[in-house]
Design a protein around this motif. Structure first.
Motif, PDB file in Angstrom:
ATOM      1  N   GLN A 159       1.807   3.491  13.713  1.00 16.17           N
ATOM      2  CA  GLN A 159       1.211   2.213  13.317  1.00 16.17           C
ATOM      3  C   GLN A 159       2.225   1.076  13.471  1.00 16.17           C
ATOM      4  OE1 GLN A 159      -0.352   2.177   9.322  1.00 16.17           O
ATOM      5  NE2 GLN A 159      -1.673   0.413   9.745  1.00 16.17           N
ATOM      6  N   ARG A 160       3.481   1.350  13.131  1.00 14.20           N
ATOM      7  CA  ARG A 160       4.533   0.330  13.304  1.00 14.20           C
ATOM      8  C   ARG A 160       4.644  -0.062  14.788  1.00 14.20           C
ATOM      9  NH1 ARG A 160       7.499  -1.405   8.395  1.00 14.20           N
ATOM     10  NH2 ARG A 160       5.565  -1.077   7.285  1.00 14.20           N
ATOM     11  N   LEU A 161       4.624   0.941  15.632  1.00 17.63           N
ATOM     12  CA  LEU A 161       4.718   0.655  17.069  1.00 17.63           C
ATOM     13  C   LEU A 161       3.486  -0.104  17.557  1.00 17.63           C
ATOM     14  CD1 LEU A 161       6.309   4.008  18.231  1.00 17.63           C
ATOM     15  CD2 LEU A 161       7.377   1.744  18.344  1.00 17.63           C
ATOM     16  N   ALA A 206       1.826   7.435   3.178  1.00 17.32           N
ATOM     17  CA  ALA A 206       3.042   7.380   3.994  1.00 17.32           C
ATOM     18  C   ALA A 206       2.819   6.440   5.165  1.00 17.32           C
ATOM     19  CB  ALA A 206       3.382   8.772   4.510  1.00 17.32           C
ATOM     20  N   LYS A 207       3.763   5.557   5.388  1.00 17.62           N
ATOM     21  CA  LYS A 207       3.573   4.681   6.547  1.00 17.62           C
ATOM     22  C   LYS A 207       3.876   5.447   7.828  1.00 17.62           C
ATOM     23  CE  LYS A 207       7.925   2.161   5.969  1.00 17.62           C
ATOM     24  NZ  LYS A 207       8.460   0.900   5.440  1.00 17.62           N
ATOM     25  N   SER A 208       3.249   4.983   8.894  1.00 14.16           N
ATOM     26  CA  SER A 208       3.225   5.767  10.121  1.00 14.16           C
ATOM     27  C   SER A 208       4.016   5.066  11.219  1.00 14.16           C
ATOM     28  CB  SER A 208       1.757   5.918  10.547  1.00 14.16           C
ATOM     29  OG  SER A 208       1.636   5.962  11.928  1.00 14.16           O
ATOM     30  N   LEU A 241      10.736  -1.139  12.491  1.00 12.67           N
ATOM     31  CA  LEU A 241      10.230   0.174  12.905  1.00 12.67           C
ATOM     32  C   LEU A 241      10.772   1.240  11.959  1.00 12.67           C
ATOM     33  CD1 LEU A 241       8.907   2.238  14.822  1.00 12.67           C
ATOM     34  CD2 LEU A 241      10.997   2.141  16.209  1.00 12.67           C
ATOM     35  N   GLU A 242      12.017   1.083  11.576  1.00 12.45           N
ATOM     36  CA  GLU A 242      12.774   2.013  10.719  1.00 12.45           C
ATOM     37  C   GLU A 242      13.131   3.285  11.489  1.00 12.45           C
ATOM     38  OE1 GLU A 242      11.087   2.516   6.825  1.00 12.45           O
ATOM     39  OE2 GLU A 242      11.271   0.371   6.408  1.00 12.45           O
ATOM     40  N   THR A 243      12.154   4.078  11.833  1.00 12.61           N
ATOM     41  CA  THR A 243      12.432   5.281  12.615  1.00 12.61           C
ATOM     42  C   THR A 243      11.142   5.770  13.261  1.00 12.61           C
ATOM     43  OG1 THR A 243      13.265   7.555  12.553  1.00 12.61           O
ATOM     44  CG2 THR A 243      12.091   6.788  10.600  1.00 12.61           C
ATOM     45  N   ARG A 300       0.819  -1.219   0.000  1.00 13.79           N
ATOM     46  CA  ARG A 300       0.000   0.000   0.000  1.00 13.79           C
ATOM     47  C   ARG A 300       0.852   1.268   0.000  1.00 13.79           C
ATOM     48  NH1 ARG A 300      -3.970   0.660   4.332  1.00 13.79           N
ATOM     49  NH2 ARG A 300      -4.372  -1.511   3.904  1.00 13.79           N
ATOM     50  N   TYR A 301       2.148   1.121   0.352  1.00  6.80           N
ATOM     51  CA  TYR A 301       3.006   2.297   0.479  1.00  6.80           C
ATOM     52  C   TYR A 301       3.960   2.419  -0.712  1.00  6.80           C
ATOM     53  CZ  TYR A 301       1.282   2.060   5.253  1.00  6.80           C
ATOM     54  OH  TYR A 301       0.474   1.998   6.349  1.00  6.80           O
ATOM     55  N   THR A 302       4.652   3.543  -0.756  1.00  6.74           N
ATOM     56  CA  THR A 302       5.600   3.798  -1.851  1.00  6.74           C
ATOM     57  C   THR A 302       6.861   4.455  -1.275  1.00  6.74           C
ATOM     58  OG1 THR A 302       4.438   5.875  -2.235  1.00  6.74           O
ATOM     59  CG2 THR A 302       3.860   4.043  -3.681  1.00  6.74           C
ATOM     60  N   CYS A 303       7.503   3.781  -0.335  1.00  5.02           N
ATOM     61  CA  CYS A 303       8.713   4.351   0.272  1.00  5.02           C
ATOM     62  C   CYS A 303       9.745   4.602  -0.825  1.00  5.02           C
ATOM     63  CB  CYS A 303       9.272   3.394   1.322  1.00  5.02           C
ATOM     64  SG  CYS A 303       8.052   2.950   2.570  1.00  5.02           S
ATOM     65  N   THR A 304      10.392   5.750  -0.758  1.00  8.71           N
ATOM     66  CA  THR A 304      11.190   6.169  -1.912  1.00  8.71           C
ATOM     67  C   THR A 304      12.516   5.421  -2.041  1.00  8.71           C
ATOM     68  OG1 THR A 304      12.152   7.960  -0.608  1.00  8.71           O
ATOM     69  CG2 THR A 304      10.210   8.499  -1.911  1.00  8.71           C
ATOM     70  N   TYR A 305      12.883   4.627  -1.031  1.00  9.63           N
ATOM     71  CA  TYR A 305      14.144   3.871  -1.072  1.00  9.63           C
ATOM     72  C   TYR A 305      13.912   2.404  -1.416  1.00  9.63           C
ATOM     73  CZ  TYR A 305      12.054   3.154   3.426  1.00  9.63           C
ATOM     74  OH  TYR A 305      11.127   2.897   4.400  1.00  9.63           O
ATOM     75  N   CYS A 306      12.671   2.025  -1.695  1.00  9.23           N
ATOM     76  CA  CYS A 306      12.312   0.606  -1.749  1.00  9.23           C
ATOM     77  C   CYS A 306      12.164   0.114  -3.187  1.00  9.23           C
ATOM     78  CB  CYS A 306      10.996   0.385  -1.001  1.00  9.23           C
ATOM     79  SG  CYS A 306      10.386  -1.297  -1.142  1.00  9.23           S
ATOM     80  N   THR A 307      12.853  -0.982  -3.490  1.00 16.30           N
ATOM     81  CA  THR A 307      12.679  -1.608  -4.804  1.00 16.30           C
ATOM     82  C   THR A 307      11.840  -2.877  -4.701  1.00 16.30           C
ATOM     83  OG1 THR A 307      14.757  -2.787  -4.482  1.00 16.30           O
ATOM     84  CG2 THR A 307      14.849  -0.758  -5.785  1.00 16.30           C
ATOM     85  N   TYR A 308      11.338  -3.166  -3.511  1.00 19.25           N
ATOM     86  CA  TYR A 308      10.591  -4.431  -3.345  1.00 19.25           C
ATOM     87  C   TYR A 308       9.190  -4.362  -3.948  1.00 19.25           C
ATOM     88  CZ  TYR A 308       8.522  -8.582  -1.343  1.00 19.25           C
ATOM     89  OH  TYR A 308       7.895  -9.793  -1.215  1.00 19.25           O
ATOM     90  N   TYR A 309       8.530  -3.235  -3.746  1.00 25.77           N
ATOM     91  CA  TYR A 309       7.113  -3.207  -4.124  1.00 25.77           C
ATOM     92  C   TYR A 309       6.925  -3.030  -5.637  1.00 25.77           C
ATOM     93  CZ  TYR A 309       7.195   1.863  -4.840  1.00 25.77           C
ATOM     94  OH  TYR A 309       7.466   3.120  -5.315  1.00 25.77           O
ATOM     95  N   ASP A 310       5.855  -3.614  -6.132  1.00 26.60           N
ATOM     96  CA  ASP A 310       5.432  -3.405  -7.518  1.00 26.60           C
ATOM     97  C   ASP A 310       4.080  -2.709  -7.503  1.00 26.60           C
ATOM     98  OD1 ASP A 310       7.570  -4.637  -8.934  1.00 26.60           O
ATOM     99  OD2 ASP A 310       6.774  -6.599  -8.379  1.00 26.60           O
ATOM    100  N   THR A 314       8.384 -12.809   2.890  1.00 27.30           N
ATOM    101  CA  THR A 314       8.547 -11.373   2.683  1.00 27.30           C
ATOM    102  C   THR A 314       7.296 -10.834   1.997  1.00 27.30           C
ATOM    103  OG1 THR A 314       9.715 -11.754   0.600  1.00 27.30           O
ATOM    104  CG2 THR A 314      11.056 -11.527   2.569  1.00 27.30           C
ATOM    105  N   PHE A 315       7.001  -9.586   2.268  1.00 26.72           N
ATOM    106  CA  PHE A 315       5.720  -8.989   1.928  1.00 26.72           C
ATOM    107  C   PHE A 315       5.888  -7.529   1.591  1.00 26.72           C
ATOM    108  CE2 PHE A 315       1.457 -10.563   3.197  1.00 26.72           C
ATOM    109  CZ  PHE A 315       1.782 -11.874   3.495  1.00 26.72           C
ATOM    110  N   GLY A 316       4.972  -6.975   0.809  1.00 30.10           N
ATOM    111  CA  GLY A 316       4.723  -5.558   0.868  1.00 30.10           C
ATOM    112  C   GLY A 316       3.725  -5.366   2.002  1.00 30.10           C
ATOM    113  N   ASP A 317       3.445  -4.144   2.344  1.00 31.47           N
ATOM    114  CA  ASP A 317       2.495  -3.909   3.427  1.00 31.47           C
ATOM    115  C   ASP A 317       1.067  -4.085   2.891  1.00 31.47           C
ATOM    116  OD1 ASP A 317       3.106  -2.158   6.247  1.00 31.47           O
ATOM    117  OD2 ASP A 317       1.028  -2.460   5.636  1.00 31.47           O
ATOM    118  N   ASP A 318       0.250  -4.735   3.684  1.00 31.41           N
ATOM    119  CA  ASP A 318      -1.175  -4.938   3.421  1.00 31.41           C
ATOM    120  C   ASP A 318      -1.674  -4.221   2.145  1.00 31.41           C
ATOM    121  OD1 ASP A 318      -3.554  -5.992   4.088  1.00 31.41           O
ATOM    122  OD2 ASP A 318      -4.041  -4.523   5.643  1.00 31.41           O
TER     123      ASP A 318
HETATM  124  S1  SF4 Z   1       7.570  -2.995   0.964  1.00 28.65           S
HETATM  125 FE1  SF4 Z   1       8.037  -1.930   2.921  1.00 28.65          FE
HETATM  126  S2  SF4 Z   1       9.703  -0.504   2.415  1.00 28.65           S
HETATM  127 FE2  SF4 Z   1       8.736  -1.164   0.464  1.00 28.65          FE
HETATM  128  S3  SF4 Z   1       7.192   0.398   0.002  1.00 28.65           S
HETATM  129 FE3  SF4 Z   1       6.184  -1.219   1.148  1.00 28.65          FE
HETATM  130  S4  SF4 Z   1       6.289  -0.562   3.323  1.00 28.65           S
HETATM  131 FE4  SF4 Z   1       7.785   0.667   2.148  1.00 28.65          FE
END
Ligand code: SF4
Length: 371
Positions: A179-181, A174-176, A160-162, A51-61, A92-96
């Motif tokens: 929510q991680r906590l 944006a992930k929160s 948690l990341e940060t 559901r997210y689009t973290c700018t450092y992540c190559t995992y999600y499609d 391994t997963f993307g977020d929900d």
């Molecule tokens: S897989 Fe994780 S790091 Fe990548 S966009 Fe989704 S929440 Fe962000």
């Protein structure tokens, strides 16, 4: 105030004097560990939808190109991993995935599932049938979602990341940190041994790093459930050109992690991303998971290239390298595990004997490795 703390009812506070104390910690202030552990795992990327689009992540499609592994693919991957001596199925997963992923939900529906967590439960059952212990890292989870799969996981995790608000998590979705906590708290409430960590270099400052580590320590103090904390540097890739933390930064933040966390929590750096040989004197005691990488390397007579690298790191530190399960021994000894996981570990089968041997001797008798 941690972003999202109100929304998710997070009541952890960090004493500013503790933060100041932690900010003064340097590598020479912590002790090197007397051994380094690792776990043999096989990656099972259940879905690349997120559901997210973290700018450092190559995992999600994005929707339309995200994948979902079929039950057959899951079984085949787990079977190959077990044959190669792995003990962990790392889901391994993307977020929900959100409702933009219509194709993925159609696919889930055709498999007879209404949610990704229902499907994860089936995937965990497959892993256990094939002789692996599941460790799922499905991003943020509600209590209901985690309850759906908790009893079939040896341990679970989320980074948690940060605790800071950073641009790298920005954008419309944006992930929160709150929510991680909440996810980490849920794991504590459900008695799930848990892995978390910080991501270094995504726009957080030193105070943010100290507060993130102390917040994890505070969560653990409440529930005693955190088994390891990963100190992971962000790295350059096709989506991230923001640089990677330098060695001095990694050395200092790793030492801070060791100083912030109680002894029973392992401090891990991923050797494929961090300069592990230059961090062994900063308090790390775990090198994370190692995979056979490709089918070519699934050969019990030869050590996997990644495993050779871990051994080289341990040798350079002059300490032994020991194997562990995806759940740390103290949770096995202290009765944290569900009957399904305890049964898998104790089963009088080749897999059961393998798990017990790892617990008792720190090595896997089904693998004849070149030493
Ligand atoms: S897989 Fe994780 S790091 Fe990548 S966009 Fe989704 S929440 Fe962000």
């Amino acid at each position: 105030m941690i972003p999202g703390a109100d929304e998710y009812d997070i009541d952890v506070t960090v004493d500013p004097s503790e933060t100041e104390r932690l900010l003064s910690v340097m590598p020479e202030d912590v002790e090197a560990a007397s051994e380094l552990s690792y776990c043999r795992n096989v990656f099972v990327p259940l879905t690349t939808a997120c559901r997210y689009t973290c700018t450092y992540c190559t995992y999600y499609d994005p929707p339309g190109s995200a994948t979902l592994m079929s039950p057959e693919e899951i079984r085949e991957t787990c079977r190959e991993g077990a044959a190669a001596g792995c003990t962990e199925a790392l889901f391994t997963f993307g977020d929900d995935p959100d409702d933009r992923y219509t194709e993925l939900y159609d696919q889930l529906g055709s498999l007879g599932h209404g949610s990704i967590h229902e499907y994860l439960r089936e995937a965990c059952e497959i892993a256990l049938e094939e002789g692996l212990l599941p460790h799922a890292n499905p991003g943020d989870q509600t209590p209901e979602q985690m309850e759906t799969v908790a009893d079939l996981n040896a341990s679970m995790g989320v980074m948690l990341e940060t605790t800071a608000a950073v641009q790298a998590h920005g954008g419309p979705r944006a992930k929160s940190p709150g929510q991680r906590l909440a996810t980490i708290r849920t794991a504590g409430e459900l008695g799930v041994p848990f892995t978390t960590g910080i991501l270094v270099g995504i726009g957080e400052d030193w105070t943010d790093r100290a507060e993130s580590l102390l917040t994890i320590a505070a969560m653990h103090e409440r529930y005693d459930h955190v088994q390891e904390v990963i100190v992971q540097p962000v790295v350059e890739n096709e989506r991230w050109a923001g640089g990677s933390p330098d060695l001095a930064t990694m050395r200092r933040v790793t030492a801070m992690a060791r100083a912030a966390l109680p002894e029973e929590i392992s401090v891990q750096v991923p050797p494929n991303l961090a300069p592990a040989r230059d961090l062994t004197d900063c308090g790390i005691d775990d090198l994370g998971g190692v995979s056979p990488v490709t089918v070519d390397h699934i050969n019990p007579e030869y050590e996997w290239p990644a495993l050779q690298e871990l051994r080289a790191v341990a040798n350079s530190a002059g300490v032994p390298l020991t194997e562990r399960l995806p759940v740390y021994d103290r949770f096995v000894d202290d009765g944290w595990l569900s009957p399904a996981i305890e049964g898998a570990i104790d089963a009088d089968t080749v897999a059961g004997q393998r798990f017990r041997a790892v617990i008792e001797r720190g090595e896997n008798p089904t693998i004849a490795v070149n030493r």
